[in-house]
Scaffold this motif. Structure first.
Motif, PDB file in Angstrom:
ATOM      1  N   LEU A  82       0.815  -1.201   0.000  1.00  0.00           N
ATOM      2  CA  LEU A  82       0.000   0.000   0.000  1.00  0.00           C
ATOM      3  C   LEU A  82       0.851   1.255   0.000  1.00  0.00           C
ATOM      4  O   LEU A  82       0.583   2.217  -0.706  1.00  0.00           O
ATOM      5  N   ARG A  83       1.916   1.236   0.805  1.00  0.00           N
ATOM      6  CA  ARG A  83       2.790   2.398   0.844  1.00  0.00           C
ATOM      7  C   ARG A  83       3.415   2.670  -0.513  1.00  0.00           C
ATOM      8  O   ARG A  83       3.573   3.814  -0.920  1.00  0.00           O
ATOM      9  N   LYS A  84       3.774   1.598  -1.185  1.00  0.00           N
ATOM     10  CA  LYS A  84       4.384   1.757  -2.506  1.00  0.00           C
ATOM     11  C   LYS A  84       3.390   2.264  -3.526  1.00  0.00           C
ATOM     12  O   LYS A  84       3.737   2.959  -4.470  1.00  0.00           O
ATOM     13  N   GLU A  85       2.101   1.887  -3.333  1.00  0.00           N
ATOM     14  CA  GLU A  85       1.105   2.207  -4.346  1.00  0.00           C
ATOM     15  C   GLU A  85       0.418   3.547  -4.124  1.00  0.00           C
ATOM     16  O   GLU A  85      -0.427   3.953  -4.885  1.00  0.00           O
ATOM     17  N   ILE A  86       0.769   4.226  -3.016  1.00  0.00           N
ATOM     18  CA  ILE A  86       0.242   5.576  -2.798  1.00  0.00           C
ATOM     19  C   ILE A  86       0.945   6.542  -3.749  1.00  0.00           C
ATOM     20  O   ILE A  86       2.147   6.581  -3.820  1.00  0.00           O
ATOM     21  N   VAL A  87       0.155   7.282  -4.491  1.00  0.00           N
ATOM     22  CA  VAL A  87       0.722   8.249  -5.433  1.00  0.00           C
ATOM     23  C   VAL A  87       0.795   9.595  -4.737  1.00  0.00           C
ATOM     24  O   VAL A  87      -0.221  10.236  -4.522  1.00  0.00           O
ATOM     25  N   ASP A  88       1.979  10.014  -4.385  1.00  0.00           N
ATOM     26  CA  ASP A  88       2.157  11.295  -3.695  1.00  0.00           C
ATOM     27  C   ASP A  88       2.542  12.336  -4.728  1.00  0.00           C
ATOM     28  O   ASP A  88       3.684  12.427  -5.134  1.00  0.00           O
ATOM     29  N   VAL A  89       1.562  13.111  -5.177  1.00  0.00           N
ATOM     30  CA  VAL A  89       1.815  14.093  -6.220  1.00  0.00           C
ATOM     31  C   VAL A  89       2.775  15.169  -5.727  1.00  0.00           C
ATOM     32  O   VAL A  89       3.552  15.724  -6.480  1.00  0.00           O
ATOM     33  N   GLY A  90       2.710  15.535  -4.484  1.00  0.00           N
ATOM     34  CA  GLY A  90       3.530  16.613  -3.962  1.00  0.00           C
ATOM     35  C   GLY A  90       4.853  16.177  -3.409  1.00  0.00           C
ATOM     36  O   GLY A  90       5.615  17.002  -2.909  1.00  0.00           O
ATOM     37  N   GLY A  91       5.183  14.897  -3.431  1.00  0.00           N
ATOM     38  CA  GLY A  91       6.456  14.438  -2.910  1.00  0.00           C
ATOM     39  C   GLY A  91       6.370  14.055  -1.451  1.00  0.00           C
ATOM     40  O   GLY A  91       5.334  14.183  -0.796  1.00  0.00           O
ATOM     41  N   ILE A  92       7.456  13.571  -0.907  1.00  0.00           N
ATOM     42  CA  ILE A  92       7.520  13.079   0.469  1.00  0.00           C
ATOM     43  C   ILE A  92       7.235  14.183   1.477  1.00  0.00           C
ATOM     44  O   ILE A  92       6.785  13.925   2.588  1.00  0.00           O
ATOM     45  N   GLN A  93       7.468  15.433   1.069  1.00  0.00           N
ATOM     46  CA  GLN A  93       7.257  16.560   1.974  1.00  0.00           C
ATOM     47  C   GLN A  93       5.805  16.649   2.422  1.00  0.00           C
ATOM     48  O   GLN A  93       5.509  16.999   3.564  1.00  0.00           O
ATOM     49  N   ASN A  94       4.872  16.309   1.523  1.00  0.00           N
ATOM     50  CA  ASN A  94       3.446  16.337   1.880  1.00  0.00           C
ATOM     51  C   ASN A  94       3.132  15.356   3.005  1.00  0.00           C
ATOM     52  O   ASN A  94       2.367  15.654   3.919  1.00  0.00           O
ATOM     53  N   LEU A  95       3.716  14.158   2.926  1.00  0.00           N
ATOM     54  CA  LEU A  95       3.491  13.156   3.970  1.00  0.00           C
ATOM     55  C   LEU A  95       4.027  13.630   5.315  1.00  0.00           C
ATOM     56  O   LEU A  95       3.410  13.426   6.367  1.00  0.00           O
ATOM     57  N   ILE A  96       5.185  14.290   5.267  1.00  0.00           N
ATOM     58  CA  ILE A  96       5.783  14.798   6.506  1.00  0.00           C
ATOM     59  C   ILE A  96       4.879  15.856   7.129  1.00  0.00           C
ATOM     60  O   ILE A  96       4.633  15.867   8.334  1.00  0.00           O
ATOM     61  N   GLU A  97       4.343  16.762   6.277  1.00  0.00           N
ATOM     62  CA  GLU A  97       3.468  17.821   6.768  1.00  0.00           C
ATOM     63  C   GLU A  97       2.180  17.251   7.348  1.00  0.00           C
ATOM     64  O   GLU A  97       1.688  17.714   8.378  1.00  0.00           O
ATOM     65  N   ILE A  98       1.618  16.244   6.673  1.00  0.00           N
ATOM     66  CA  ILE A  98       0.390  15.612   7.154  1.00  0.00           C
ATOM     67  C   ILE A  98       0.618  14.967   8.514  1.00  0.00           C
ATOM     68  O   ILE A  98      -0.196  15.081   9.442  1.00  0.00           O
ATOM     69  N   ARG A  99       1.768  14.285   8.661  1.00  0.00           N
ATOM     70  CA  ARG A  99       2.092  13.631   9.927  1.00  0.00           C
ATOM     71  C   ARG A  99       2.251  14.655  11.051  1.00  0.00           C
ATOM     72  O   ARG A  99       1.796  14.448  12.183  1.00  0.00           O
ATOM     73  N   LYS A 100       2.895  15.785  10.726  1.00  0.00           N
ATOM     74  CA  LYS A 100       3.078  16.835  11.726  1.00  0.00           C
ATOM     75  C   LYS A 100       1.733  17.389  12.195  1.00  0.00           C
ATOM     76  O   LYS A 100       1.513  17.613  13.388  1.00  0.00           O
ATOM     77  N   ARG A 101       0.839  17.631  11.223  1.00  0.00           N
ATOM     78  CA  ARG A 101      -0.471  18.169  11.576  1.00  0.00           C
ATOM     79  C   ARG A 101      -1.269  17.211  12.456  1.00  0.00           C
ATOM     80  O   ARG A 101      -1.966  17.625  13.364  1.00  0.00           O
ATOM     81  N   ARG A 102      -1.151  15.900  12.156  1.00  0.00           N
ATOM     82  CA  ARG A 102      -1.848  14.903  12.984  1.00  0.00           C
ATOM     83  C   ARG A 102      -1.338  14.928  14.414  1.00  0.00           C
ATOM     84  O   ARG A 102      -2.100  14.859  15.379  1.00  0.00           O
ATOM     85  N   GLN A 103       0.009  15.016  14.539  1.00  0.00           N
ATOM     86  CA  GLN A 103       0.604  15.043  15.876  1.00  0.00           C
ATOM     87  C   GLN A 103       0.171  16.291  16.640  1.00  0.00           C
ATOM     88  O   GLN A 103      -0.088  16.235  17.846  1.00  0.00           O
ATOM     89  N   GLU A 104       0.101  17.423  15.925  1.00  0.00           N
ATOM     90  CA  GLU A 104      -0.321  18.664  16.575  1.00  0.00           C
ATOM     91  C   GLU A 104      -1.768  18.590  17.036  1.00  0.00           C
ATOM     92  O   GLU A 104      -2.116  19.072  18.113  1.00  0.00           O
ATOM     93  N   ARG A 105      -2.640  17.963  16.217  1.00  0.00           N
ATOM     94  CA  ARG A 105      -4.049  17.813  16.604  1.00  0.00           C
ATOM     95  C   ARG A 105      -4.188  16.939  17.844  1.00  0.00           C
ATOM     96  O   ARG A 105      -4.991  17.222  18.736  1.00  0.00           O
ATOM     97  N   LYS A 106      -3.413  15.839  17.877  1.00  0.00           N
ATOM     98  CA  LYS A 106      -3.460  14.958  19.044  1.00  0.00           C
ATOM     99  C   LYS A 106      -3.006  15.694  20.302  1.00  0.00           C
ATOM    100  O   LYS A 106      -3.571  15.533  21.382  1.00  0.00           O
ATOM    101  N   LYS A 107      -1.958  16.524  20.135  1.00  0.00           N
ATOM    102  CA  LYS A 107      -1.427  17.254  21.278  1.00  0.00           C
ATOM    103  C   LYS A 107      -2.455  18.258  21.800  1.00  0.00           C
ATOM    104  O   LYS A 107      -2.632  18.430  23.002  1.00  0.00           O
ATOM    105  N   LYS A 108      -3.160  18.920  20.867  1.00  0.00           N
ATOM    106  CA  LYS A 108      -4.169  19.893  21.268  1.00  0.00           C
ATOM    107  C   LYS A 108      -5.329  19.243  21.997  1.00  0.00           C
ATOM    108  O   LYS A 108      -5.880  19.780  22.952  1.00  0.00           O
TER     109      LYS A 108
END
Length: 313
Positions: free
Chosen positions: A71-97
């Motif tokens: 599944l990880r291989k088959e995810i098409v990330d149009v914006g590059g790995i940076q998008n995944l990093i940003e999404i992960r950061k936002r999730r962590q921030e929401r959990k913290k809040k």
């Protein structure tokens, strides 16, 4: 003459169409998509049920790990790995809040004003939207038409900024909606400069004139055209503004729109009957300005092409 008008209209239509296409083609936020997974291996396992329960559990875990990797291989990330990093950061921030207990914000204390207010403070409050100062000044007997050295009133300032409630308070207190500043601009002129359609409507409802001219003979329609506010232009036309009114230079709103490349406004003015053959003080019509614009553009492109050719040599 008719051919010139037709030609100019066609040019304007082309420019408006190009402008709209550019709006559509603006880049939007890129999304993560998922490619369909081949589920043939799952269907095969359904045909052959496991014989040993422990062996089945091990195979199941192995299959889950395998499909997770796939599944990880088959995810098409149009914006590059940076998008995944940003999404992960936002999730962590929401959990913290969520984990933090947010204390309710204290209610802002109402400012108590006891000292007399100066005209300067009153006029500044009209810009900053501070109703309590406006009310205090008026309650103490201050004139709603108090102005500065340029004869700009609180109504002028509030109209520029779009402070609806303050405008209503000033009008209710007797402020003149057609009061002119030193350049003969009224509150409607200022509302058009600020691009505040709701303010224009409110002022009109309270008797503001829309065909009024300032010292350079500009009407609110001229001002709205120059600031590119198509919504205000359309409203003014619908409420009876003189569409062919000239300023001191003899320019109509259509002259200004063509000169400033306001294609949507140009189209609107033409549809509602603006005269394309009206001459300004220089003897130029809006059609002439379109032709001049075309000529200047052509010369600039030729010059740029020649420079590029010289560089290649």
């Amino acid at each position: 003459m008719e051919d010139s008008v037709k030609w100019a209209t066609e040019i304007i239509d082309q420019k408006l169409e190009l402008e709209q296409e550019n709006e559509i083609m603006k880049p939007r936020f890129r999304k993560i998509g998922v490619i369909d997974i081949d589920q043939s291996e799952f269907s095969e396992e359904k045909v052959k049920p496991p014989i040993n329960k422990n062996l089945a559990n091990l195979q199941g875990e192995e299959r889950i790990r395998k499909t997770s990797v796939d599944l990880r291989k088959e995810i098409v990330d149009v914006g590059g790995i940076q998008n995944l990093i940003e999404i992960r950061k936002r999730r962590q921030e929401r959990k913290k809040k969520k984990s933090q207990v947010v204390a309710p914000e204290p209610k802002p204390e109402i400012e108590e004003i006891t000292e007399p207010l100066s005209p300067d403070r009153f006029l500044k409050a009209a810009v900053e939207g501070k109703m309590i100062i406006i009310e205090k000044f008026l309650e103490d007997g201050g004139s709603p038409d108090t102005c500065d050295e340029l004869k700009r009133t609180a109504l002028h300032r509030a109209s520029l900024e779009g402070h609806i409630e303050i405008i209503k308070k000033l009008i209710d207190s007797g402020s003149s909606v057609n009061f002119r500043d030193r350049l003969d601009s009224t509150a409607v002129h200022w509302a058009c400069r600020g691009g505040k359609l709701e303010v224009v409507k409110l002022l009109q409802e309270n008797g503001a004139e829309i065909n009024v001219k300032d010292k350079v003979f500009s009407t609110p329609l001229h001002v709205a055209t120059r600031t590119g506010r198509a919504d205000i232009v359309e409203h003014l036309i619908a409420t009876g503004v003189d569409i062919n009114s000239k300023d001191r230079e003899g320019d109509t709103a259509l002259h200004d729109a063509v000169r400033l490349n306001r294609y949507k406004i140009i189209k609107m003015l033409i549809i509602y009957g603006a005269n394309m053959m009206t001459k300004n003080a220089d003897g130029k019509t809006p059609t002439d300005l379109v032709q001049q614009w075309q000529s200047d553009t052509r010369e600039a492109l030729v010059k740029q092409t020649n420079i590029g050719s010289e560089k290649q040599l």
